[in-house]
Motif scaffolding. Structure first.
Motif, PDB file in Angstrom:
ATOM      1  N   LYS A   1     -12.955  -0.751  -7.173  1.00  0.00           N
ATOM      2  CA  LYS A   1     -12.834  -2.182  -7.469  1.00  0.00           C
ATOM      3  C   LYS A   1     -11.726  -2.483  -8.476  1.00  0.00           C
ATOM      4  O   LYS A   1     -11.381  -3.645  -8.680  1.00  0.00           O
ATOM      5  CB  LYS A   1     -14.162  -2.712  -8.038  1.00  0.00           C
ATOM      6  CG  LYS A   1     -15.294  -2.802  -7.014  1.00  0.00           C
ATOM      7  CD  LYS A   1     -16.541  -3.402  -7.664  1.00  0.00           C
ATOM      8  CE  LYS A   1     -17.681  -3.523  -6.649  1.00  0.00           C
ATOM      9  NZ  LYS A   1     -18.900  -4.095  -7.289  1.00  0.00           N
ATOM     10  N   ALA A   2     -11.190  -1.456  -9.085  1.00  0.00           N
ATOM     11  CA  ALA A   2     -10.178  -1.672 -10.126  1.00  0.00           C
ATOM     12  C   ALA A   2      -8.964  -2.407  -9.576  1.00  0.00           C
ATOM     13  O   ALA A   2      -8.383  -3.271 -10.234  1.00  0.00           O
ATOM     14  CB  ALA A   2      -9.773  -0.338 -10.738  1.00  0.00           C
ATOM     15  N   GLU A   3      -8.564  -2.074  -8.337  1.00  0.00           N
ATOM     16  CA  GLU A   3      -7.394  -2.713  -7.738  1.00  0.00           C
ATOM     17  C   GLU A   3      -7.624  -4.201  -7.533  1.00  0.00           C
ATOM     18  O   GLU A   3      -6.739  -5.022  -7.795  1.00  0.00           O
ATOM     19  CB  GLU A   3      -7.072  -2.040  -6.405  1.00  0.00           C
ATOM     20  CG  GLU A   3      -5.784  -2.535  -5.774  1.00  0.00           C
ATOM     21  CD  GLU A   3      -5.414  -1.771  -4.513  1.00  0.00           C
ATOM     22  OE1 GLU A   3      -4.603  -2.301  -3.732  1.00  0.00           O
ATOM     23  OE2 GLU A   3      -5.947  -0.661  -4.319  1.00  0.00           O
ATOM     24  N   SER A   4      -8.827  -4.574  -7.076  1.00  0.00           N
ATOM     25  CA  SER A   4      -9.113  -5.991  -6.856  1.00  0.00           C
ATOM     26  C   SER A   4      -9.185  -6.756  -8.171  1.00  0.00           C
ATOM     27  O   SER A   4      -8.787  -7.920  -8.252  1.00  0.00           O
ATOM     28  CB  SER A   4     -10.419  -6.156  -6.067  1.00  0.00           C
ATOM     29  OG  SER A   4     -11.520  -5.619  -6.794  1.00  0.00           O
ATOM     30  N   LYS A  52       0.824  -1.220   0.000  1.00  0.00           N
ATOM     31  CA  LYS A  52       0.000   0.000   0.000  1.00  0.00           C
ATOM     32  C   LYS A  52       0.854   1.265   0.000  1.00  0.00           C
ATOM     33  O   LYS A  52       0.428   2.311  -0.500  1.00  0.00           O
ATOM     34  CB  LYS A  52      -0.918   0.007   1.232  1.00  0.00           C
ATOM     35  CG  LYS A  52      -1.816  -1.213   1.353  1.00  0.00           C
ATOM     36  CD  LYS A  52      -2.774  -1.317   0.193  1.00  0.00           C
ATOM     37  CE  LYS A  52      -3.710  -2.512   0.364  1.00  0.00           C
ATOM     38  NZ  LYS A  52      -4.595  -2.698  -0.821  1.00  0.00           N
ATOM     39  N   SER A  53       2.027   1.161   0.588  1.00  0.00           N
ATOM     40  CA  SER A  53       2.939   2.304   0.622  1.00  0.00           C
ATOM     41  C   SER A  53       4.357   1.768   0.597  1.00  0.00           C
ATOM     42  O   SER A  53       4.632   0.665   1.072  1.00  0.00           O
ATOM     43  CB  SER A  53       2.708   3.158   1.875  1.00  0.00           C
ATOM     44  OG  SER A  53       3.000   2.402   3.048  1.00  0.00           O
ATOM     45  N   LYS A  96      -5.660  -7.395  -9.281  1.00  0.00           N
ATOM     46  CA  LYS A  96      -5.076  -8.495  -8.512  1.00  0.00           C
ATOM     47  C   LYS A  96      -5.603  -9.831  -9.014  1.00  0.00           C
ATOM     48  O   LYS A  96      -4.847 -10.805  -9.143  1.00  0.00           O
ATOM     49  CB  LYS A  96      -5.391  -8.313  -7.036  1.00  0.00           C
ATOM     50  CG  LYS A  96      -4.736  -9.366  -6.144  1.00  0.00           C
ATOM     51  CD  LYS A  96      -4.978  -9.074  -4.673  1.00  0.00           C
ATOM     52  CE  LYS A  96      -4.305 -10.125  -3.799  1.00  0.00           C
ATOM     53  NZ  LYS A  96      -4.514  -9.849  -2.351  1.00  0.00           N
ATOM     54  N   LEU A  97      -6.907  -9.890  -9.301  1.00  0.00           N
ATOM     55  CA  LEU A  97      -7.516 -11.122  -9.784  1.00  0.00           C
ATOM     56  C   LEU A  97      -6.912 -11.532 -11.123  1.00  0.00           C
ATOM     57  O   LEU A  97      -6.599 -12.713 -11.351  1.00  0.00           O
ATOM     58  CB  LEU A  97      -9.032 -10.912  -9.928  1.00  0.00           C
ATOM     59  CG  LEU A  97      -9.898 -12.148 -10.135  1.00  0.00           C
ATOM     60  CD1 LEU A  97      -9.798 -13.073  -8.924  1.00  0.00           C
ATOM     61  CD2 LEU A  97     -11.349 -11.735 -10.361  1.00  0.00           C
ATOM     62  N   LEU A  98      -6.729 -10.572 -12.009  1.00  0.00           N
ATOM     63  CA  LEU A  98      -6.135 -10.854 -13.316  1.00  0.00           C
ATOM     64  C   LEU A  98      -4.687 -11.306 -13.170  1.00  0.00           C
ATOM     65  O   LEU A  98      -4.249 -12.256 -13.826  1.00  0.00           O
ATOM     66  CB  LEU A  98      -6.211  -9.600 -14.199  1.00  0.00           C
ATOM     67  CG  LEU A  98      -5.622  -9.704 -15.609  1.00  0.00           C
ATOM     68  CD1 LEU A  98      -6.336 -10.785 -16.399  1.00  0.00           C
ATOM     69  CD2 LEU A  98      -5.714  -8.372 -16.332  1.00  0.00           C
ATOM     70  N   SER A  99      -3.947 -10.627 -12.277  1.00  0.00           N
ATOM     71  CA  SER A  99      -2.547 -11.003 -12.048  1.00  0.00           C
ATOM     72  C   SER A  99      -2.450 -12.424 -11.498  1.00  0.00           C
ATOM     73  O   SER A  99      -1.582 -13.207 -11.917  1.00  0.00           O
ATOM     74  CB  SER A  99      -1.892 -10.019 -11.069  1.00  0.00           C
ATOM     75  OG  SER A  99      -1.899  -8.713 -11.591  1.00  0.00           O
ATOM     76  N   TYR A 109     -17.127  -9.484 -14.386  1.00  0.00           N
ATOM     77  CA  TYR A 109     -18.567  -9.209 -14.490  1.00  0.00           C
ATOM     78  C   TYR A 109     -18.973  -8.169 -13.446  1.00  0.00           C
ATOM     79  O   TYR A 109     -19.654  -7.186 -13.759  1.00  0.00           O
ATOM     80  CB  TYR A 109     -19.358 -10.501 -14.281  1.00  0.00           C
ATOM     81  CG  TYR A 109     -20.852 -10.284 -14.109  1.00  0.00           C
ATOM     82  CD1 TYR A 109     -21.703 -10.256 -15.219  1.00  0.00           C
ATOM     83  CD2 TYR A 109     -21.407 -10.090 -12.838  1.00  0.00           C
ATOM     84  CE1 TYR A 109     -23.078 -10.046 -15.064  1.00  0.00           C
ATOM     85  CE2 TYR A 109     -22.764  -9.872 -12.675  1.00  0.00           C
ATOM     86  CZ  TYR A 109     -23.594  -9.846 -13.786  1.00  0.00           C
ATOM     87  OH  TYR A 109     -24.941  -9.630 -13.632  1.00  0.00           O
ATOM     88  N   ASP A 110     -18.550  -8.370 -12.197  1.00  0.00           N
ATOM     89  CA  ASP A 110     -18.914  -7.432 -11.133  1.00  0.00           C
ATOM     90  C   ASP A 110     -18.417  -6.024 -11.440  1.00  0.00           C
ATOM     91  O   ASP A 110     -19.086  -5.031 -11.152  1.00  0.00           O
ATOM     92  CB  ASP A 110     -18.323  -7.906  -9.794  1.00  0.00           C
ATOM     93  CG  ASP A 110     -18.976  -9.196  -9.308  1.00  0.00           C
ATOM     94  OD1 ASP A 110     -20.116  -9.475  -9.714  1.00  0.00           O
ATOM     95  OD2 ASP A 110     -18.317  -9.930  -8.536  1.00  0.00           O
ATOM     96  N   TYR A 111     -17.242  -5.949 -12.051  1.00  0.00           N
ATOM     97  CA  TYR A 111     -16.635  -4.650 -12.328  1.00  0.00           C
ATOM     98  C   TYR A 111     -17.246  -3.975 -13.550  1.00  0.00           C
ATOM     99  O   TYR A 111     -17.461  -2.753 -13.565  1.00  0.00           O
ATOM    100  CB  TYR A 111     -15.119  -4.838 -12.520  1.00  0.00           C
ATOM    101  CG  TYR A 111     -14.363  -3.561 -12.794  1.00  0.00           C
ATOM    102  CD1 TYR A 111     -14.325  -2.532 -11.852  1.00  0.00           C
ATOM    103  CD2 TYR A 111     -13.672  -3.391 -13.989  1.00  0.00           C
ATOM    104  CE1 TYR A 111     -13.619  -1.368 -12.089  1.00  0.00           C
ATOM    105  CE2 TYR A 111     -12.959  -2.225 -14.230  1.00  0.00           C
ATOM    106  CZ  TYR A 111     -12.935  -1.212 -13.286  1.00  0.00           C
ATOM    107  OH  TYR A 111     -12.245  -0.064 -13.533  1.00  0.00           O
ATOM    108  N   LEU A 112     -17.537  -4.775 -14.574  1.00  0.00           N
ATOM    109  CA  LEU A 112     -17.959  -4.215 -15.857  1.00  0.00           C
ATOM    110  C   LEU A 112     -19.468  -4.176 -16.066  1.00  0.00           C
ATOM    111  O   LEU A 112     -19.928  -3.695 -17.102  1.00  0.00           O
ATOM    112  CB  LEU A 112     -17.325  -5.016 -17.007  1.00  0.00           C
ATOM    113  CG  LEU A 112     -15.798  -4.950 -17.108  1.00  0.00           C
ATOM    114  CD1 LEU A 112     -15.305  -5.904 -18.188  1.00  0.00           C
ATOM    115  CD2 LEU A 112     -15.324  -3.539 -17.391  1.00  0.00           C
TER     116      LEU A 112
END
Length: 504
Positions: free
Chosen positions: A145-148, A43-44, A151-154, A221-224
């Motif tokens: 939600k973009a960060e999650s 985070k930092s 992470k999911l894609l990574s 799906y949740d994001y888009l």
């Protein structure tokens, strides 16, 4: 265009090569996947980074190409101190190296502003970010939600990428920002000839990873969903079999998307070898890029918390010797160090009061240069080395869209065309019936009047060889040579009548 297409094709395997190492599985007791994903939870932190590149020229290249290669090789970027503040604010300070010059800079980015200050600048440059975030918010996307999703894609990509053949782990004691640390050093190498096999193995793993594939699509799906509901996406959804599927039925949408994506991956696997052979046949130069001479080497230094504290990477890319590119190979080298992970870090903002708003200001060469002191390194590099004020215009009288006409022995040209080519500003003073032309680089003003040979250049009265006139379309014509030279350009005419306008 042929050379442009060739170069675009060459970029694809280079980018793919950079991704391969992300998928290392457990090696020597070190779970590399967890280490890579562990850095996503930072985070930092504070960081330093250096970047350099080196191009090896092809034999028999021109002096001009060699000069460009020398400039490329002189480029370096050193970020001595980057600060990532919890919440996303980032600041950085460092130097940009070019030829023998070293230009210090500072950078700052938050959700409201992106700012850059360079030594020698009278004012910082900044870009307001509020409108950008408002525009993204207007799409309905949840930016939090973009960060999650990232992470999911990574996780999905890292999980499925295979190990390269050359990989090992050894315990080491290494200094990071002056602190001696016991770390695990992961060394890995990938050559270009390995890449097709590694990518094929990745596709096979993705095809078999039903659980991970479904989880990824569910998260997307949740994001888009807000975007999927927009009318403009209807045709796209119909093309992949979602035209009749209720978008609020998550389970059905995810199932349809998973099946469509898996079918695409399986089809790619069936055609992989044939398409690879076709690629080699249509673009033989790819074989040079995907050869053992192309090589990526990475050293990752990981601590006990599975954070990457130091990373050294070098990439050498072999290029075809077919005359399309004046470079035989190009190599990149980066070194990074990370410390104070998740500790108290505060980014250093750059004050934007009175700064140069790049959204409201057209950054012409003159505007940029005037924002630097004339004795600064940045000014010299921009003007002398990069030549941002240089202009070169060729006019074909009688054929060119510039619509030149000849009056007596004087070539006349539409003022706005000439001013546009030399970045000059043209204004009409209705009260005095005068045309005011302002030079972009030097600020020289030229005052003209329709039907008159009299002009004022930089406060000095001059006599033009022909009077200014307007044609039936309302275009103001001026003597080409007189006005071009007043705008600090040179004019030459060759034996065929072509007119060359240049400015250094």
């Amino acid at each position: 265009m042929k050379h442009v297409k060739k170069r675009a094709k060459l970029l694809l395997p280079i980018l793919a090569l950079l991704l391969v190492l992300a998928g290392c599985q457990t090696v020597g007791g070190l779970d590399v996947n967890k280490a890579l994903l562990g850095n996503l939870d930072v985070k930092s932190a504070e960081e330093s980074m250096s970047f350099s590149l080196n191009a090896v020229p092809a034999a028999g290249i021109s002096a001009e190409d060699q000069k460009i290669i020398d400039l490329i090789n002189s480029f370096t970027l050193n970020v001595s101190h980057l600060k990532l503040q919890e919440g996303g604010d980032i600041s950085a300070s460092g130097t940009l190296g070019y030829k023998q010059a070293s230009i210090p800079f500072t950078f700052y980015m938050s959700k409201t502003v992106l700012a850059l200050n360079v030594e020698g600048a009278k004012k910082p440059f900044y870009f307001p970010m509020e409108g950008y975030y408002q525009e993204l918010s207007g799409t309905g996307l949840d930016l939090e939600k973009a960060e999650s999703v990232n992470k999911l894609l990574s996780q999905f990509v890292i999980k499925n990428l295979p190990n390269p053949s050359a990989i090992n782990v050894t315990p080491v004691n290494e200094a990071v920002y002056g602190e001696s640390l016991n770390l695990m050093k992961l060394h890995a190498e990938v050559t270009g000839d390995e890449l097709p096999g590694l990518l094929k193995a990745f596709l096979k793993s993705v095809s078999q990873d039903t659980e991970g594939f479904t989880e990824l699509i569910s998260g997307l799906y949740d994001y888009l969903l807000p975007v999927l509901k927009q009318e403009s996406t209807t045709d796209m959804l119909s093309s992949i079999g979602l035209g009749d599927v209720p978008l609020d039925n998550k389970a059905e949408v995810v199932t349809v998307l998973h099946d469509a994506a898996k079918l695409a991956v399986d089809t790619a696997l069936l055609l992989y070898d044939k398409e690879l052979d076709r690629l080699y046949e249509s673009a033989p130069e790819i074989k040079t890029v995907l050869s053992k001479d192309t090589k990526l080497q990475v050293d990752l230094f990981v601590d006990s918390a599975l954070h990457i504290r130091k990373q050294n990477m070098s990439l050498n890319v072999a290029l075809p010797n077919d005359g399309s590119i004046p470079i035989r190979s190009i190599s990149f080298k980066t070194e990074t160090q990370l410390w104070n992970i998740n500790g108290p870090v505060k980014a250093d903002p750059i004050a934007t009061e009175g700064a140069l708003n790049v959204m409201e200001t057209e950054l012409t060469p003159g505007v940029v240069l005037r924002n630097f002191t004339a004795d600064s390194t940045a000014y010299r590099v921009l003007k002398d080395d990069l030549g941002i004020t240089k202009k070169s215009v060729v006019i074909y009288p009688g054929e060119d869209y510039s619509d030149t006409v000849v009056k007596g022995t004087t070539t006349m040209i539409p003022l706005r065309y000439l001013a546009y080519e030399l970045d000059a500003e043209v204004k009409w003073n209705a009260a005095t019936k005068q045309i005011i032309v302002t030079d972009d680089v030097y600020g020289t003003t030229i005052v003209l009047k329709a039907g008159s040979k009299d002009a004022v250049v930089g406060g000095v009265k001059v006599k033009l060889p022909q009077p200014v006139f307007f044609d039936r379309y309302g275009r103001g014509y001026v003597p080409l040579r007189s006005i071009a030279e007043a705008l600090h350009a040179q004019v030459k005419v060759d034996s065929e009548g072509l007119i060359y306008i240049t400015r250094d």
